[in-house]
Design a protein around this motif. Sequence first.
Motif: not given
Length: 61
Positions: A18-41
């Motif tokens: 689930x966490x890998x999917x959130x990071x890999x398929x994050x919305x365009x324009x979303x920064x990586x740190x924001x995606x990482x926070x979301x993925x860990x949550x």
Amino acid sequence: MNHTVLLLLTVATGAVVLMAGIVVFRESGKSLPSALRECFAWGAGFFVAMSVQVVLLANLT
């Protein structure tokens, strides 16, 4: 191997996927740190919720 441990390993694997999917398929324009926070949550929430269910089911049987 204990069935409860096997189920918890399956839940942990699901949380990692689930966490890998959130990071890999994050919305365009979303920064990586924001995606990482979301993925860990999401990953931590999934793991805790599913682990509690596994432990409760194991205690009922």
